[in-house]
Design a protein around this motif. Structure first.
Motif, PDB file in Angstrom:
ATOM      1  N   GLN A  99       0.836  -1.201   0.000  1.00  0.00           N
ATOM      2  CA  GLN A  99       0.000   0.000   0.000  1.00  0.00           C
ATOM      3  C   GLN A  99       0.871   1.252   0.000  1.00  0.00           C
ATOM      4  OE1 GLN A  99      -3.344   0.098  -0.198  1.00  0.00           O
ATOM      5  NE2 GLN A  99      -3.499   2.312  -0.009  1.00  0.00           N
ATOM      6  N   LYS A 100       1.920   1.257   0.841  1.00  0.00           N
ATOM      7  CA  LYS A 100       2.839   2.405   0.881  1.00  0.00           C
ATOM      8  C   LYS A 100       3.566   2.570  -0.453  1.00  0.00           C
ATOM      9  CE  LYS A 100       3.896   2.234   5.826  1.00  0.00           C
ATOM     10  NZ  LYS A 100       3.020   3.218   6.326  1.00  0.00           N
ATOM     11  N   ARG A 101       3.962   1.444  -1.064  1.00  0.00           N
ATOM     12  CA  ARG A 101       4.645   1.503  -2.359  1.00  0.00           C
ATOM     13  C   ARG A 101       3.734   2.082  -3.427  1.00  0.00           C
ATOM     14  NH1 ARG A 101       4.758  -1.189  -6.813  1.00  0.00           N
ATOM     15  NH2 ARG A 101       3.390  -2.838  -6.079  1.00  0.00           N
ATOM     16  N   LEU A 102       2.461   1.671  -3.420  1.00  0.00           N
ATOM     17  CA  LEU A 102       1.499   2.216  -4.389  1.00  0.00           C
ATOM     18  C   LEU A 102       1.257   3.701  -4.150  1.00  0.00           C
ATOM     19  CD1 LEU A 102      -1.089  -0.705  -4.511  1.00  0.00           C
ATOM     20  CD2 LEU A 102       0.402   0.023  -6.367  1.00  0.00           C
ATOM     21  N   GLU A 103       1.135   4.099  -2.878  1.00  0.00           N
ATOM     22  CA  GLU A 103       0.952   5.527  -2.567  1.00  0.00           C
ATOM     23  C   GLU A 103       2.152   6.344  -3.033  1.00  0.00           C
ATOM     24  OE1 GLU A 103       0.203   5.658   1.611  1.00  0.00           O
ATOM     25  OE2 GLU A 103      -1.807   4.796   1.411  1.00  0.00           O
ATOM     26  N   LYS A 104       3.359   5.809  -2.816  1.00  0.00           N
ATOM     27  CA  LYS A 104       4.575   6.508  -3.260  1.00  0.00           C
ATOM     28  C   LYS A 104       4.578   6.628  -4.781  1.00  0.00           C
ATOM     29  CE  LYS A 104       9.589   6.122  -3.134  1.00  0.00           C
ATOM     30  NZ  LYS A 104      10.725   5.266  -2.778  1.00  0.00           N
ATOM     31  N   GLN A 105       4.171   5.575  -5.461  1.00  0.00           N
ATOM     32  CA  GLN A 105       4.133   5.603  -6.924  1.00  0.00           C
ATOM     33  C   GLN A 105       3.101   6.616  -7.420  1.00  0.00           C
ATOM     34  OE1 GLN A 105       3.775   1.670  -8.487  1.00  0.00           O
ATOM     35  NE2 GLN A 105       4.322   2.283 -10.558  1.00  0.00           N
ATOM     36  N   VAL A 106       1.940   6.696  -6.755  1.00  0.00           N
ATOM     37  CA  VAL A 106       0.919   7.684  -7.141  1.00  0.00           C
ATOM     38  C   VAL A 106       1.456   9.090  -6.935  1.00  0.00           C
ATOM     39  CG1 VAL A 106      -1.317   8.650  -6.466  1.00  0.00           C
ATOM     40  CG2 VAL A 106      -1.083   6.195  -6.815  1.00  0.00           C
ATOM     41  N   ARG A 107       2.153   9.308  -5.834  1.00  0.00           N
ATOM     42  CA  ARG A 107       2.730  10.641  -5.589  1.00  0.00           C
ATOM     43  C   ARG A 107       3.762  11.004  -6.665  1.00  0.00           C
ATOM     44  NH1 ARG A 107       2.570   8.765  -0.029  1.00  0.00           N
ATOM     45  NH2 ARG A 107       0.817   9.815   1.012  1.00  0.00           N
ATOM     46  N   GLN A 108       4.566  10.018  -7.092  1.00  0.00           N
ATOM     47  CA  GLN A 108       5.544  10.278  -8.153  1.00  0.00           C
ATOM     48  C   GLN A 108       4.841  10.607  -9.473  1.00  0.00           C
ATOM     49  OE1 GLN A 108       7.891   6.716  -8.183  1.00  0.00           O
ATOM     50  NE2 GLN A 108       9.316   7.456  -6.625  1.00  0.00           N
ATOM     51  N   ILE A 109       3.782   9.887  -9.777  1.00  0.00           N
ATOM     52  CA  ILE A 109       3.016  10.164 -11.005  1.00  0.00           C
ATOM     53  C   ILE A 109       2.423  11.560 -10.931  1.00  0.00           C
ATOM     54  CG2 ILE A 109       0.972   9.500 -12.332  1.00  0.00           C
ATOM     55  CD1 ILE A 109       1.564   6.584 -11.452  1.00  0.00           C
ATOM     56  N   ASN A 110       1.861  11.894  -9.781  1.00  0.00           N
ATOM     57  CA  ASN A 110       1.250  13.216  -9.587  1.00  0.00           C
ATOM     58  C   ASN A 110       2.310  14.322  -9.671  1.00  0.00           C
ATOM     59  OD1 ASN A 110      -0.802  15.002  -9.167  1.00  0.00           O
ATOM     60  ND2 ASN A 110      -0.963  14.630  -6.984  1.00  0.00           N
ATOM     61  N   HIS A 111       3.487  14.065  -9.116  1.00  0.00           N
ATOM     62  CA  HIS A 111       4.562  15.056  -9.135  1.00  0.00           C
ATOM     63  C   HIS A 111       5.065  15.302 -10.556  1.00  0.00           C
ATOM     64  CE1 HIS A 111       8.002  17.357  -7.783  1.00  0.00           C
ATOM     65  NE2 HIS A 111       8.789  16.567  -8.498  1.00  0.00           N
ATOM     66  N   GLN A 112       5.176  14.242 -11.335  1.00  0.00           N
ATOM     67  CA  GLN A 112       5.664  14.396 -12.714  1.00  0.00           C
ATOM     68  C   GLN A 112       4.624  15.082 -13.596  1.00  0.00           C
ATOM     69  OE1 GLN A 112       7.476  10.923 -14.394  1.00  0.00           O
ATOM     70  NE2 GLN A 112       7.425  11.750 -16.466  1.00  0.00           N
ATOM     71  N   GLY A 113       3.358  14.888 -13.277  1.00  0.00           N
ATOM     72  CA  GLY A 113       2.308  15.573 -14.016  1.00  0.00           C
ATOM     73  C   GLY A 113       1.916  14.856 -15.294  1.00  0.00           C
ATOM     74  N   GLU A 114       1.408  15.617 -16.224  1.00  0.00           N
ATOM     75  CA  GLU A 114       0.856  15.064 -17.460  1.00  0.00           C
ATOM     76  C   GLU A 114       1.891  14.377 -18.343  1.00  0.00           C
ATOM     77  OE1 GLU A 114      -1.746  17.569 -19.691  1.00  0.00           O
ATOM     78  OE2 GLU A 114      -2.515  18.530 -17.881  1.00  0.00           O
ATOM     79  N   THR A 115       3.161  14.580 -18.082  1.00  0.00           N
ATOM     80  CA  THR A 115       4.185  13.927 -18.897  1.00  0.00           C
ATOM     81  C   THR A 115       4.364  12.456 -18.530  1.00  0.00           C
ATOM     82  OG1 THR A 115       5.933  14.637 -17.378  1.00  0.00           O
ATOM     83  CG2 THR A 115       5.443  16.079 -19.266  1.00  0.00           C
ATOM     84  N   HIS A 116       3.864  12.059 -17.371  1.00  0.00           N
ATOM     85  CA  HIS A 116       3.966  10.643 -16.981  1.00  0.00           C
ATOM     86  C   HIS A 116       2.970   9.824 -17.796  1.00  0.00           C
ATOM     87  CE1 HIS A 116       4.017   6.986 -14.610  1.00  0.00           C
ATOM     88  NE2 HIS A 116       5.107   7.440 -14.017  1.00  0.00           N
ATOM     89  N   PRO A 117       3.387   8.648 -18.320  1.00  0.00           N
ATOM     90  CA  PRO A 117       2.487   7.850 -19.165  1.00  0.00           C
ATOM     91  C   PRO A 117       1.230   7.366 -18.457  1.00  0.00           C
ATOM     92  CG  PRO A 117       4.712   6.894 -19.086  1.00  0.00           C
ATOM     93  CD  PRO A 117       4.722   8.083 -18.223  1.00  0.00           C
ATOM     94  N   LEU A 118       1.266   7.202 -17.148  1.00  0.00           N
ATOM     95  CA  LEU A 118       0.092   6.709 -16.419  1.00  0.00           C
ATOM     96  C   LEU A 118      -0.778   7.818 -15.836  1.00  0.00           C
ATOM     97  CD1 LEU A 118       1.703   3.731 -14.460  1.00  0.00           C
ATOM     98  CD2 LEU A 118       0.487   3.682 -16.637  1.00  0.00           C
ATOM     99  N   TRP A 119      -0.377   9.066 -16.000  1.00  0.00           N
ATOM    100  CA  TRP A 119      -1.098  10.175 -15.377  1.00  0.00           C
ATOM    101  C   TRP A 119      -2.561  10.194 -15.809  1.00  0.00           C
ATOM    102  CZ3 TRP A 119      -3.697  14.632 -16.745  1.00  0.00           C
ATOM    103  CH2 TRP A 119      -3.921  15.540 -15.712  1.00  0.00           C
ATOM    104  N   ARG A 120      -2.792   9.970 -17.089  1.00  0.00           N
ATOM    105  CA  ARG A 120      -4.149  10.044 -17.646  1.00  0.00           C
ATOM    106  C   ARG A 120      -5.091   9.037 -16.979  1.00  0.00           C
ATOM    107  NH1 ARG A 120      -4.761   8.600 -23.724  1.00  0.00           N
ATOM    108  NH2 ARG A 120      -6.689   7.471 -23.474  1.00  0.00           N
ATOM    109  N   TRP A 121      -4.579   7.847 -16.629  1.00  0.00           N
ATOM    110  CA  TRP A 121      -5.438   6.804 -16.072  1.00  0.00           C
ATOM    111  C   TRP A 121      -5.487   6.814 -14.549  1.00  0.00           C
ATOM    112  CZ3 TRP A 121      -2.250   5.488 -20.290  1.00  0.00           C
ATOM    113  CH2 TRP A 121      -2.949   5.252 -21.479  1.00  0.00           C
ATOM    114  N   VAL A 122      -4.465   7.392 -13.911  1.00  0.00           N
ATOM    115  CA  VAL A 122      -4.398   7.336 -12.454  1.00  0.00           C
ATOM    116  C   VAL A 122      -4.832   8.649 -11.806  1.00  0.00           C
ATOM    117  CG1 VAL A 122      -2.859   6.996 -10.479  1.00  0.00           C
ATOM    118  CG2 VAL A 122      -2.577   5.604 -12.519  1.00  0.00           C
ATOM    119  N   ILE A 123      -4.332   9.768 -12.281  1.00  0.00           N
ATOM    120  CA  ILE A 123      -4.530  11.048 -11.603  1.00  0.00           C
ATOM    121  C   ILE A 123      -5.699  11.842 -12.172  1.00  0.00           C
ATOM    122  CG2 ILE A 123      -3.445  13.233 -10.958  1.00  0.00           C
ATOM    123  CD1 ILE A 123      -2.129  10.760  -9.698  1.00  0.00           C
TER     124      ILE A 123
END
Length: 128
Positions: A99-123
């Motif tokens: 759960q902590k690893r997934l939360e950290k990954q979501v925060r990294q996706i959110n921090h990178q913004g729209e340039t992250h490939p998963l941003w569209r589906w996750v954030i």
């Protein structure tokens, strides 16, 4: 639970669902490519198995067709591993470490913004 925390949990669930879909996509691709080629190369042996099935015939067929045996082993192993992984999560839930690893990954996706490939589906919130 504050609003930011509930939004984070929704995003973690989206990421987890995306990981599940991706893992099963890999299994489907493996079976449709490597698995089908392995089964195709064993077609003569399979026809013999249908006539006179013994475990020895299966063993010798796989022993003399090592590449097919490795391909089927890869497909079966990957499928079994994902089934066990997903069943563990269904029965006992996601572990706190994961759960902590997934939360950290979501925060990294959110921090990178729209340039992250998963941003569209996750954030990205599509409810607007």
């Amino acid at each position: 639970m504050c609003k930011d925390e509930s939004v984070l949990q929704v995003q973690v669930q989206r990421l987890y669902r995306l990981i599940i879909y991706f893992k099963w996509l890999i299994v489907v691709l493996l079976w449709s490519s490597v698995g089908s080629l392995s089964i195709w190369s064993l077609r003569r042996e399979i026809s013999l198995w249908l006539d006179h099935f013994t475990w020895i015939s299966v063993r010798y067929s796989l022993a003399y067709n090592k590449l097919s045996a490795v391909g089927l082993g890869l497909c079966l192993g990957t499928t079994t591993a994902i089934l066990v992984w997903q069943s563990r999560h269904i029965l006992w839930g996601i572990s706190p470490e994961e759960q902590k690893r997934l939360e950290k990954q979501v925060r990294q996706i959110n921090h990178q913004g729209e340039t992250h490939p998963l941003w569209r589906w996750v954030i990205q919130d599509n409810s607007n």
